[in-house]
Scaffold this motif. Sequence first.
Motif, PDB file in Angstrom:
ATOM      1  N   UNK A  62       0.872  -1.172   0.000  1.00 23.72           N
ATOM      2  CA  UNK A  62       0.000   0.000   0.000  1.00 23.72           C
ATOM      3  C   UNK A  62       0.908   1.221   0.000  1.00 23.72           C
ATOM      4  N   UNK A  63       0.894   1.967  -1.092  1.00 23.36           N
ATOM      5  CA  UNK A  63       1.831   3.075  -1.287  1.00 23.36           C
ATOM      6  C   UNK A  63       1.282   4.421  -0.835  1.00 23.36           C
ATOM      7  N   UNK A  64       0.010   4.655  -1.100  1.00 23.39           N
ATOM      8  CA  UNK A  64      -0.664   5.899  -0.716  1.00 23.39           C
ATOM      9  C   UNK A  64      -2.118   5.557  -0.421  1.00 23.39           C
ATOM     10  N   UNK A  65      -2.796   6.388   0.372  1.00 22.93           N
ATOM     11  CA  UNK A  65      -4.227   6.144   0.591  1.00 22.93           C
ATOM     12  C   UNK A  65      -5.009   6.376  -0.703  1.00 22.93           C
ATOM     13  N   UNK A  66      -6.045   5.581  -0.904  1.00 23.27           N
ATOM     14  CA  UNK A  66      -6.893   5.757  -2.077  1.00 23.27           C
ATOM     15  C   UNK A  66      -7.968   6.806  -1.823  1.00 23.27           C
ATOM     16  N   UNK A  67      -8.278   7.557  -2.860  1.00 21.51           N
ATOM     17  CA  UNK A  67      -9.314   8.592  -2.791  1.00 21.51           C
ATOM     18  C   UNK A  67     -10.605   8.005  -3.359  1.00 21.51           C
ATOM     19  N   UNK A  68     -11.675   7.916  -2.553  1.00 23.39           N
ATOM     20  CA  UNK A  68     -12.915   7.299  -3.045  1.00 23.39           C
ATOM     21  C   UNK A  68     -13.615   8.106  -4.130  1.00 23.39           C
ATOM     22  N   UNK A  69     -13.185   9.350  -4.368  1.00 25.45           N
ATOM     23  CA  UNK A  69     -13.824  10.195  -5.383  1.00 25.45           C
ATOM     24  C   UNK A  69     -13.105  10.154  -6.729  1.00 25.45           C
ATOM     25  N   UNK A  70     -12.002   9.433  -6.804  1.00 24.01           N
ATOM     26  CA  UNK A  70     -11.246   9.287  -8.056  1.00 24.01           C
ATOM     27  C   UNK A  70     -11.268   7.823  -8.487  1.00 24.01           C
ATOM     28  N   UNK A  71     -11.392   7.584  -9.793  1.00 21.92           N
ATOM     29  CA  UNK A  71     -11.361   6.197 -10.261  1.00 21.92           C
ATOM     30  C   UNK A  71      -9.971   5.598 -10.046  1.00 21.92           C
ATOM     31  N   UNK A  72      -9.957   4.283  -9.911  1.00 22.21           N
ATOM     32  CA  UNK A  72      -8.695   3.561  -9.756  1.00 22.21           C
ATOM     33  C   UNK A  72      -8.473   2.752 -11.019  1.00 22.21           C
ATOM     34  N   UNK A  73      -7.313   2.964 -11.653  1.00 26.88           N
ATOM     35  CA  UNK A  73      -6.926   2.197 -12.836  1.00 26.88           C
ATOM     36  C   UNK A  73      -5.890   1.158 -12.422  1.00 26.88           C
ATOM     37  N   UNK A  74      -6.079  -0.049 -12.903  1.00 22.01           N
ATOM     38  CA  UNK A  74      -5.171  -1.153 -12.592  1.00 22.01           C
ATOM     39  C   UNK A  74      -4.431  -1.533 -13.872  1.00 22.01           C
ATOM     40  N   UNK A  75      -3.138  -1.297 -13.900  1.00 25.80           N
ATOM     41  CA  UNK A  75      -2.304  -1.631 -15.060  1.00 25.80           C
ATOM     42  C   UNK A  75      -1.581  -2.944 -14.761  1.00 25.80           C
ATOM     43  N   UNK A  76      -1.790  -3.933 -15.637  1.00 21.50           N
ATOM     44  CA  UNK A  76      -1.224  -5.267 -15.444  1.00 21.50           C
ATOM     45  C   UNK A  76      -0.012  -5.442 -16.344  1.00 21.50           C
TER      46      UNK A  76
END
Length: 119
Positions: free
Chosen positions: A73-87
Amino acid sequence: MSAEPQATARSTQAAALLVVLDLEERSPDVFVGQTPSTPLQRIFGGQVAGQALMAAGRTVEAGRGVHSLHSYFLRPGDPHEEIRYAVDRIRDGRTFSTRRVVAWQRRKGADVAIFALTA
């Protein structure tokens, strides 16, 4: 409480979890997850880890289960911004595959990594 309402509640919770874990594929090896509405100021870590694992799983052959997982876990996630997962497809062997997934969000106009997983 009778068994029937408990079973219904578990079924509803399971359905809600499956909605959160379902990802939209934006481009090859890039997925976006949904964040449930929440009054919290941060995203729960289990959501990000679960969605990252689902993104990795979408890029391997059917039947290949997870036998090892490392995450940060690098930084807290912001629930108002989308999360993109790059594989990143590190390796596809005869018996197992290796994937690296980085979860990204926009912060002040820049992409920042909030989570990293290797499975």
